[in-house]
Structures are given as structure tokens and as C-alpha cells.
Design a protein around this motif. Sequence first.
Motif, PDB file in Angstrom:
ATOM      1  N   ILE A 229      22.821  -1.788   2.343  1.00  0.00           N
ATOM      2  CA  ILE A 229      22.467  -1.157   3.455  1.00  0.00           C
ATOM      3  C   ILE A 229      23.318  -1.777   4.485  1.00  0.00           C
ATOM      4  CG2 ILE A 229      20.957  -1.293   5.543  1.00  0.00           C
ATOM      5  CD1 ILE A 229      18.494  -2.031   3.431  1.00  0.00           C
ATOM      6  N   ASP A 230      24.282  -2.486   4.497  1.00  0.00           N
ATOM      7  CA  ASP A 230      25.177  -3.111   5.832  1.00  0.00           C
ATOM      8  C   ASP A 230      26.492  -2.490   5.418  1.00  0.00           C
ATOM      9  OD1 ASP A 230      23.321  -4.490   7.170  1.00  0.00           O
ATOM     10  OD2 ASP A 230      23.813  -6.358   6.272  1.00  0.00           O
ATOM     11  N   LYS A 233      26.811   1.168   6.397  1.00  0.00           N
ATOM     12  CA  LYS A 233      26.815   1.428   7.870  1.00  0.00           C
ATOM     13  C   LYS A 233      27.905   0.348   8.308  1.00  0.00           C
ATOM     14  CE  LYS A 233      22.773  -0.358   8.925  1.00  0.00           C
ATOM     15  NZ  LYS A 233      21.636  -0.460   9.599  1.00  0.00           N
ATOM     16  N   PHE A 235      31.080  -0.396  10.323  1.00  0.00           N
ATOM     17  CA  PHE A 235      31.783  -0.050  11.421  1.00  0.00           C
ATOM     18  C   PHE A 235      32.749  -0.927  11.941  1.00  0.00           C
ATOM     19  CE2 PHE A 235      31.898   0.963  16.100  1.00  0.00           C
ATOM     20  CZ  PHE A 235      32.392   2.146  16.050  1.00  0.00           C
ATOM     21  N   ASP A 236      32.444  -2.169  12.318  1.00  0.00           N
ATOM     22  CA  ASP A 236      33.206  -3.215  12.980  1.00  0.00           C
ATOM     23  C   ASP A 236      34.453  -3.223  12.626  1.00  0.00           C
ATOM     24  OD1 ASP A 236      30.562  -3.370  14.089  1.00  0.00           O
ATOM     25  OD2 ASP A 236      30.751  -5.207  14.209  1.00  0.00           O
ATOM     26  N   TYR A 239      36.607  -0.051  12.841  1.00  0.00           N
ATOM     27  CA  TYR A 239      37.015   0.179  14.137  1.00  0.00           C
ATOM     28  C   TYR A 239      38.199  -0.704  14.599  1.00  0.00           C
ATOM     29  CZ  TYR A 239      36.454   2.036  19.039  1.00  0.00           C
ATOM     30  OH  TYR A 239      36.705   2.434  19.944  1.00  0.00           O
ATOM     31  N   ASN A 256      29.680   6.867   9.293  1.00  0.00           N
ATOM     32  CA  ASN A 256      29.167   6.012  10.309  1.00  0.00           C
ATOM     33  C   ASN A 256      30.146   6.418  11.314  1.00  0.00           C
ATOM     34  OD1 ASN A 256      27.050   4.684  11.599  1.00  0.00           O
ATOM     35  ND2 ASN A 256      27.903   2.716  10.986  1.00  0.00           N
ATOM     36  N   TYR A 260      29.955   8.241  14.860  1.00  0.00           N
ATOM     37  CA  TYR A 260      30.445   7.656  16.351  1.00  0.00           C
ATOM     38  C   TYR A 260      31.179   8.500  16.911  1.00  0.00           C
ATOM     39  CZ  TYR A 260      31.620   4.465  19.559  1.00  0.00           C
ATOM     40  OH  TYR A 260      32.035   3.908  20.936  1.00  0.00           O
ATOM     41  N   SER A 263      29.894  11.647  18.222  1.00  0.00           N
ATOM     42  CA  SER A 263      29.105  11.570  19.714  1.00  0.00           C
ATOM     43  C   SER A 263      29.943  11.242  20.768  1.00  0.00           C
ATOM     44  CB  SER A 263      28.057  10.576  19.226  1.00  0.00           C
ATOM     45  OG  SER A 263      26.978  11.059  18.919  1.00  0.00           O
ATOM     46  N   PHE A 264      30.823   9.879  20.713  1.00  0.00           N
ATOM     47  CA  PHE A 264      31.264   9.206  21.761  1.00  0.00           C
ATOM     48  C   PHE A 264      32.727   9.525  22.019  1.00  0.00           C
ATOM     49  CE2 PHE A 264      27.635   6.902  20.584  1.00  0.00           C
ATOM     50  CZ  PHE A 264      26.973   7.011  21.771  1.00  0.00           C
ATOM     51  N   TYR A 269      27.040  16.343  20.201  1.00  0.00           N
ATOM     52  CA  TYR A 269      25.641  15.454  20.119  1.00  0.00           C
ATOM     53  C   TYR A 269      24.964  16.233  18.718  1.00  0.00           C
ATOM     54  CZ  TYR A 269      27.145  13.077  23.995  1.00  0.00           C
ATOM     55  OH  TYR A 269      27.983  12.613  24.988  1.00  0.00           O
ATOM     56  N   SER A 272      26.893  15.598  15.437  1.00  0.00           N
ATOM     57  CA  SER A 272      26.462  14.126  15.396  1.00  0.00           C
ATOM     58  C   SER A 272      25.264  13.931  14.723  1.00  0.00           C
ATOM     59  CB  SER A 272      26.914  13.383  16.418  1.00  0.00           C
ATOM     60  OG  SER A 272      26.508  11.824  16.423  1.00  0.00           O
ATOM     61  N   LEU A 276      24.097  12.280  11.204  1.00  0.00           N
ATOM     62  CA  LEU A 276      23.200  10.973  11.245  1.00  0.00           C
ATOM     63  C   LEU A 276      21.978  11.302  10.438  1.00  0.00           C
ATOM     64  CD1 LEU A 276      23.815   9.744  14.694  1.00  0.00           C
ATOM     65  CD2 LEU A 276      24.353   8.626  12.663  1.00  0.00           C
ATOM     66  N   PHE A 280      20.962   9.124   7.122  1.00  0.00           N
ATOM     67  CA  PHE A 280      19.740   8.403   7.106  1.00  0.00           C
ATOM     68  C   PHE A 280      18.837   8.611   5.737  1.00  0.00           C
ATOM     69  CE2 PHE A 280      15.390   7.355   9.108  1.00  0.00           C
ATOM     70  CZ  PHE A 280      15.484   6.124   8.785  1.00  0.00           C
ATOM     71  N   ILE A 283      20.445   6.921   3.034  1.00  0.00           N
ATOM     72  CA  ILE A 283      19.994   5.623   2.913  1.00  0.00           C
ATOM     73  C   ILE A 283      18.662   5.263   2.368  1.00  0.00           C
ATOM     74  CG2 ILE A 283      19.873   3.503   4.374  1.00  0.00           C
ATOM     75  CD1 ILE A 283      21.767   4.155   6.117  1.00  0.00           C
TER      76      ILE A 283
END
Lengths: 300, 271
Positions: A229-230, A233, A235-236, A239, A256, A260, A263-264, A269, A272, A276, A280, A283
Motif C-alpha cells: 500500500i505504501d 503511494k 511520493f516523498d 518529489y 500518485n 498530484y 491538481s497542484f 481537477y 486528476s 485518483l 484507488f 489499490i
Amino acid sequence: MPDTPGWARWANDHRKWLFAAPAMAFVAALIIFPLAWTMYLSLTDSSGSVRAESEFIGFRNYIDVLTDTDRFWPAVARTGAFTGVALLVEVVLGMAIALLLWRPFRGEKWVRVAILLPLVATPVAVGMMWRLIFDPNIGLANQALGWIGIGPQPWLAGQHTALPTTIFIDIWQWTPMVVLILLAGLTSLSDEPQEAAMIDGASAWQRFRHVTLPLLMPTVIVAVLLRGIDALKTFDILYATKGRGGGSFNEVETLNVYAYGLSFDYNEYGLSSTVLILFFLLIIALMWVLTARKKKEAGR
Amino acid sequence: MKASRGFKVFRGIALAVVVLSLVAPLVWMVAASFKTNVDIYDSSKALVFTPTLDNYSTVIQQANYVQFIGNSLWVAFAATALSLLLGVPAAYSMSRFNMKKSALVVLMARIIPGVSLLVPWYYVFSNLRMVGGFSVLILSHMFVSLPLIVYIMMGYFDGLPEELEEAALVDGLTPIGAFRRITLPLSVPGIATAGILSFIFSWNNFMFALVLSGASTKTLPVAIFDFVGYASIDWGGLMAATTVVTLPIMLIALLVQKYVVSGLTAGATKG
């Protein structure tokens, strides 16, 4: 309870929900409403600003995303490759280290300390740390290759080496997690089946393959679930090492990171949200397969 | 079971390699934080260099890190305290009344990709003019802490015998009184485990803070990026920043190692 006031009696009679409701309301408010909203957004052309008017366009986003061989499907492939390779290495390596740590020995305390460190280190900081080590010009990695006569590698800077390098970083940081989970599983096993197999003259490999592994399987599946699961996802690390959009060629853009960015960075949106929702569903499907496996294992 | 000599030698070598590969990069990071950028670029100064505190003075004076450390501490503490307040009673109820479905709702939070919540949150909170404030940051961090705490505490309450509470009821305590005076004091180790883990995860959280924090509420993981420019990276400053973020949390984790390990592996060995 004759001497308790009325409200206290009411509280005691309803304590089941009184205790559980605040936490559940909090999570529901922060999940269910946003999730419903994300579903709704995925059916609109919402973009530009979160406050802008948007039109309902049905499933057009889904058609756009699912036919997008430019960004969406490569992102799916990268997510699959990242998760698959990282998980496989982490479980095999984690199992090997856990088996070595299974029986007490002198100095194990230090190994346990070393294993804990990457686990609690801040992932963004870990990403930066490896960014320095893998820097093509001044990094320790290429210096070390130089000592043994291998030419410098581009690592995170290369279009084809960036993703494998981020997978390596994930393996460095999270294999210890698998070690801890499997070690907890190993120490909860009883010694009897092991000893019985010893008396029957089974080799170390046979004991592992036919005694330890089957007994440990439920724990292995838990480790795969949690890490899986992790890893999906992640990201850190991505990035921190490659910045926005997973690099200038999107070389580490997983689902992921892609969602992101939509969206940002691009304020798309609607698109995005579509990515998502699909992410989902993926997953959920994978988890469902794994938990079904776990039930089968436990039922044997 | 006796291990053979050959196995012991192999184990020693293999584990030495493991320890070295886990610790060496971290040592390298800390070492670089004490080097000038000139020394970082000079491979002959890899291990022999004159340490300097310049990077740290940059981090503290120019980059305003004291404030970011305060932000990170405050957000992690507040999120952990509030999550314990909501999560411990909830976990108790879910454990004692076997509320499997309700527990699942809370654990859903672990599975959902955070980005899918960020867009609606951002929308709502920016309309409420709350983005960039502490309250939104704390709320978003609770979203990670609360499920974690419920998960750990449910396992803990499952392992506490109910007879003690029943005895307290016979002695004339109300059920809530029994929870307060008997169960809670017995759960202190579990609560410590859940609280420590929640703090660590909140301290390390990056994505929520990246979107929801403002210039003055930035937490440390977001502040790290101040040292990464478009054209060049101040490596010395960056490594000092990452050391400031990572070293304290690693030291805390080592001090309470038992709790951290039991929290991380909670529920892993149950069917």
C-alpha cells in the motif's frame, strides 16, 4: 447503580457509541465527503481554480484518461514497476536479514539499532541525502565506482536510470520495516516443528522451505500488504529527488505523482480526480486479492 | 539449537554489510553538513576535513529554522494529543464490542491515496480562508495519526483481560468509571507506543504540509526545499537542514526503541 445521576447512567448505557462516535465522525467527515466529491469532480471539467464554475461531462474524463498513452499508461507502468521490484527485493532481503537475526547472538543490539534508523528518518530528508550521494559529478557513488574502475553513472539524472535509483532508495529505507514484521512473526513461532524436522534430518534449506515458510506465510502477507500500500503511494522520495512532474521527462512520474501534478501544478481537477478514482480502484483490487490469499493461507 | 561455526562467521559478515549499508549514508549526510561547499566538491576531502559550523548558522539564522522546528513540534504534538483523545476511547469500544465494520471505516484512511483528499480539503479550507493556518495542518496530520492510534490501541485492548473490569463493576464502579480507573492506567504502555509512533509519522509527513501550510506555518520537511534552487543546490546547507530534521527523530526513536518496534509491528502476527 442507584446513586448515579441520570445523565451518567445514560452515558454508561450508550458508551459503545459514545466512545466510538467522535473518532468515526472525524474520519468520515475527512474521508467520505472528499471521496464523494472526488467522484463527482471526475465527472466534470473542473480546472483552473477550485472556485471556478465547472460543467458536468459524464464519463469523458475516463475515456480521455484511459486512452492517454502519453502520460497515464506510462504512469501506471512506472507505479507497477516501482511497487513490484521494490516489494520483491524488500521481502526477499527482509526475510534473509530476519532469519539471520532470529536466534540471539552477541552484538545483535547494534544491528537492531541500525535497522531502526532508516525507518524513522524523514523520507524527504532521505531523498535529499541520496541526491547528494548519487550526484553525477560530486557524489560518493560515482567516486566509489571510480575506485573499482567503473565509469560514472547518471543515477537520478539519467532518463532510464532515475526510476531504478529511486527504487533503490525505497529499498534502503523500507526493507527494515519488512525485517521487523517478519522478525515479530518468527519469534512468535514455536520451536517444536523446527526440532522435529531437525530430528528427521532435514537440511537448513528444507526446514526453511517446508516448516518455517508455511508457518510464516500469514505474516509475510501482512508485510506485503502494508509495504505494498505504501509503495504504491510513494511520493516523498520521488518529489525530493526529482521535483515536480517526476523529472523533466517524467521519468519517475508514478500515478500518485501524476495525480498530484495534475491538481497542484496544472489545476486540472477533473482529470486528476479521474486518475485518483482509477488509482484507488487499483489499490482496492490488489488488497482484495491479497486478503483473500491470506484467508486461504490461514484456513489451511 | 546450536549454530555451526561456519554459519556464525557468515552471519557476522552478512550483518556487518547490512549495518554498514544502513548507517554509512546517514554518517555521510551528517559529515557533509559540517563541510564547506568547497570541501563537498573535493573528493580528497571525503573523510579528512576541517569541520565547520557555517552551514548550521545559515540554517538557523538565514533560513529561519527555529520557527520551522517550532511549527513541526507544535503540529506533531497537537495532532498526536487530539488523536489520542479521540482514538483511545474509540479503540476501546471497537475492541470490547467487536465493532469490525466501524474499525474498517477508520482503517480505510490508511489505504486512500492522500492526494484524493487534498483537492476537496484544499477547496473547502481555502473557501474558509483556513489554508496556511495551523488548524488545517493539524487536522490533516490527525488523518494519519488517528487510524494509526486506533489500530495500535485496538490490538492492545484485545490483549487486556476483561476480568479486571468485571471485578471493578462488582465493586460498584460504573462501566465508564472502570474504564477510567482500571483500564486506562493499565494501558499506559500502549498509549505511549501509539503516541510515539503518531509523533514520528506526523513529524515526517510531507505531502499534506506541502499543500496546506503557508510561509509562516511551514513544517521542517517542506522547509528543506528552501536549499534547492532552480539553478544550483547549496549542498552544505541542505545537508545541515536534513540533519536538523532527521537526527532528533532518530535519537528519540532509539531512546524508546522497544515502543517504536512494538508499534510498527502491532497486529502483524495476528491471524
